[in-house]
Design a protein around this motif. Sequence first.
Motif, short mmCIF file in Angstrom:
data_model
loop_
_atom_site.label_atom_id
_atom_site.label_comp_id
_atom_site.label_asym_id
_atom_site.label_seq_id
_atom_site.Cartn_x
_atom_site.Cartn_y
_atom_site.Cartn_z
N ASN A 98 -69.93 -47.50 -4.70
CA ASN A 98 -70.61 -46.45 -3.95
C ASN A 98 -71.07 -45.28 -4.80
O ASN A 98 -71.82 -44.43 -4.34
CB ASN A 98 -69.67 -45.93 -2.86
N ARG A 99 -70.56 -45.22 -6.01
CA ARG A 99 -70.82 -44.06 -6.86
C ARG A 99 -71.00 -44.50 -8.30
O ARG A 99 -70.14 -45.23 -8.83
CB ARG A 99 -69.63 -43.11 -6.77
N TYR A 104 -69.79 -40.65 -16.82
CA TYR A 104 -68.56 -40.26 -16.15
C TYR A 104 -67.85 -41.48 -15.55
O TYR A 104 -67.08 -42.12 -16.27
CB TYR A 104 -68.85 -39.17 -15.11
N GLN A 107 -67.38 -45.84 -9.22
CA GLN A 107 -66.29 -45.81 -8.24
C GLN A 107 -66.58 -46.79 -7.11
O GLN A 107 -67.71 -46.88 -6.64
CB GLN A 107 -66.17 -44.38 -7.69
N GLY A 223 -58.92 -43.03 -7.04
CA GLY A 223 -59.48 -41.87 -6.34
C GLY A 223 -58.45 -41.28 -5.38
O GLY A 223 -57.60 -42.00 -4.84
N GLU A 235 -59.21 -46.88 -3.38
CA GLU A 235 -60.44 -46.36 -3.98
C GLU A 235 -60.23 -46.31 -5.50
O GLU A 235 -59.33 -45.62 -5.96
CB GLU A 235 -60.70 -44.95 -3.43
N TYR A 237 -61.89 -46.29 -9.69
CA TYR A 237 -63.03 -45.93 -10.54
C TYR A 237 -62.74 -46.40 -11.96
O TYR A 237 -61.59 -46.64 -12.33
CB TYR A 237 -63.27 -44.40 -10.53
N PHE A 276 -72.98 -40.33 -6.05
CA PHE A 276 -72.93 -41.24 -4.91
C PHE A 276 -74.35 -41.68 -4.58
O PHE A 276 -75.31 -40.92 -4.75
CB PHE A 276 -72.28 -40.56 -3.69
N LEU B 5 -73.60 -37.35 1.63
CA LEU B 5 -72.29 -37.99 1.64
C LEU B 5 -71.25 -36.94 1.25
O LEU B 5 -70.27 -37.23 0.58
CB LEU B 5 -72.27 -39.11 0.62
N LEU B 12 -63.14 -37.73 -2.69
CA LEU B 12 -62.82 -38.73 -3.70
C LEU B 12 -63.50 -38.38 -5.00
O LEU B 12 -63.86 -39.23 -5.78
CB LEU B 12 -63.30 -40.11 -3.23
N LEU B 14 -62.96 -36.54 -7.92
CA LEU B 14 -62.53 -36.29 -9.30
C LEU B 14 -63.24 -35.05 -9.80
O LEU B 14 -63.53 -34.91 -10.98
CB LEU B 14 -62.86 -37.42 -10.26
#
Lengths: 349, 349
Positions: A98-99, A104, A107, A223, A235, A237, A276, B5, B12, B14
Amino acid sequence: MTKHLISLAAMLALATPAVAQEEAETFPGPGEIVAGASAEEWIAIRPEDLIVMTLAPDAMGEKRKVVIQLMPAPFSEDWTANIRTFARSGWFDDISVNRVQDNYVVQWGDANYDNPESDGEPKSLPEGLVPTDEAHYTVPAEAIGLPRLLADSSRDRALKTDQPIVTADATAGMILANGLTDPYAQLSLPYKGWPLASDYGQGENEATARVWPVHCYGMVGVGRNLTPDAGTGAELYTVIGHAPRHLDRNIALVGRIVEGIEHLSSLPRGKGQLGFYEDESRRTSILTVRVAADLPEGEQPRFEYLDTEGETFARYADARANRRDPFFNIPAGGVDICNITIPVRRVGK
Amino acid sequence: MTKHLISLAAMLALATPAVAQEEAETFPGPGEIVAGASAEEWIAIRPEDLIVMTLAPDAMGEKRKVVIQLMPAPFSEDWTANIRTFARSGWFDDISVNRVQDNYVVQWGDANYDNPESDGEPKSLPEGLVPTDEAHYTVPAEAIGLPRLLADSSRDRALKTDQPIVTADATAGMILANGLTDPYAQLSLPYKGWPLASDYGQGENEATARVWPVHCYGMVGVGRNLTPDAGTGAELYTVIGHAPRHLDRNIALVGRIVEGIEHLSSLPRGKGQLGFYEDESRRTSILTVRVAADLPEGEQPRFEYLDTEGETFARYADARANRRDPFFNIPAGGVDICNITIPVRRVGK
């Protein structure tokens, strides 16, 4: 011209030329050193510690699998237990990436979780999850015997010098023992196949010092919401940029990606806040997530890591700090923990 | 659900929650600090130092532009002169991205150069190129006045301590002055908008010390052959992973990507040796490369960087070393040079 680009690669490589040279034999690069490790220096990763994540095929119809190695005890046991529960209950199936935030993290999780904009209902959590505790982001240094390791023989330099620790005469065990110069911690060191850091010696003693995994490229974390929430493991990442070490000790690290990270790191970056996806059609579906031990034996992927307490690893780490292979004019004379990528290899198909 | 979002992002993240909190006002995150900089703290980048690279549209037909800022004197002047010559002669037009190696670099140039597998002829080099010299990978520390900066008032800590330099009471100029703990160099520091390192104090004095740019994420360098070749500037790469600092002083760094790096970092990884594409159809075409100063005034992109000698930058760097915004439980107490990303922003459209 669909085959070997060896010449182009060699000449513009920023790396060891493919063509062997006399100098290359005298001063091998890190890859050559690892290739020379004996079979006994490779340590099998337990199928119970491997998670196989199958993404939807890419736009060209190619399969995408990502394999994650979970950290063994004593690290992050709350979360790794839960991740196995999520995988074994099928809860992770049909979640999505989703991200994707450049330099970085990538996720993934349940896109409907805690998302008031969503049309869908969040999934119910499976039974059998254990509570998680932010106190477990780190473990006692004593749990890995760190004070004894550092006190042993010539092994106490890390606490007494700010010089680069990895030197031309590195020998087996030295890397482990001495730790590395680190802006984020009193010392850092590769240990049993993982990049760790510790505050031992920084006003902390045998009774109080802690040790923790660090946020290198490809490490996988959990997360969470604001403290005291520590996340369940639903969740996850992974790091796809320069090591965001400020997250160390602030979040649970549970493992690392040992194969297929390119399927995550090359995804389109999200254009919404924090990377996201604003357009949900850009999400990547995660079809299934399985513990390797649960797969039919013929389908279980097998991986090994290079023994970080062995002589080959010490030579490899030294070469990461002091490149003397032909492309290099000046060896750096130092290295950070995240540039000593722990060698991991697939065994068989 | 194609819009905000925010809640999912916040919970979530970070990162700093999007919803302002009292604590967030007391302990702002790095982004909030930068957002509060005064207009005078932003320094315009000269159009002569900006290179606009237009890639072929992506598979969805979206435009892809990458903007590179070239380093100013006294750094890498041989190569930045040549890069302007390549751009102004049209030589860079119709080259391609030929190499994408995960956690390392994206590299672009003439795919027919030095490539015996190629069907095509390499391009002839343009007139007016200057010779390049590997001695110019670094410059005298005196050229930026480094010894005086470090000797000034409270500014000599970098050479006398291994403690993290960036502290809660950071004030304007302190970051510049003190440098940072660095496994790869005696000291490193942000200076006039660039991440630099130096050997000053490491057996080197005012007369002999050198200073050099470092390989942080997004920095742009020059592909080369084995020494003494130093590359012309025809073949360029950018860093898309953890900072490969072992390349510092071994290769010319000429600038950094200030916009559009995601168009390079998210490209499919090459499956050939060192990440070169074996299948040439995977290459991404570079349609045009222009010096911004040569574009019609209305089309010139405008960018600014945050004054690294100003008070806001000092507070920003301190926050990068010590996150106290609500998501964080424990500030790191240190930071490496590549995690103090120099803030750069576009002005206008």
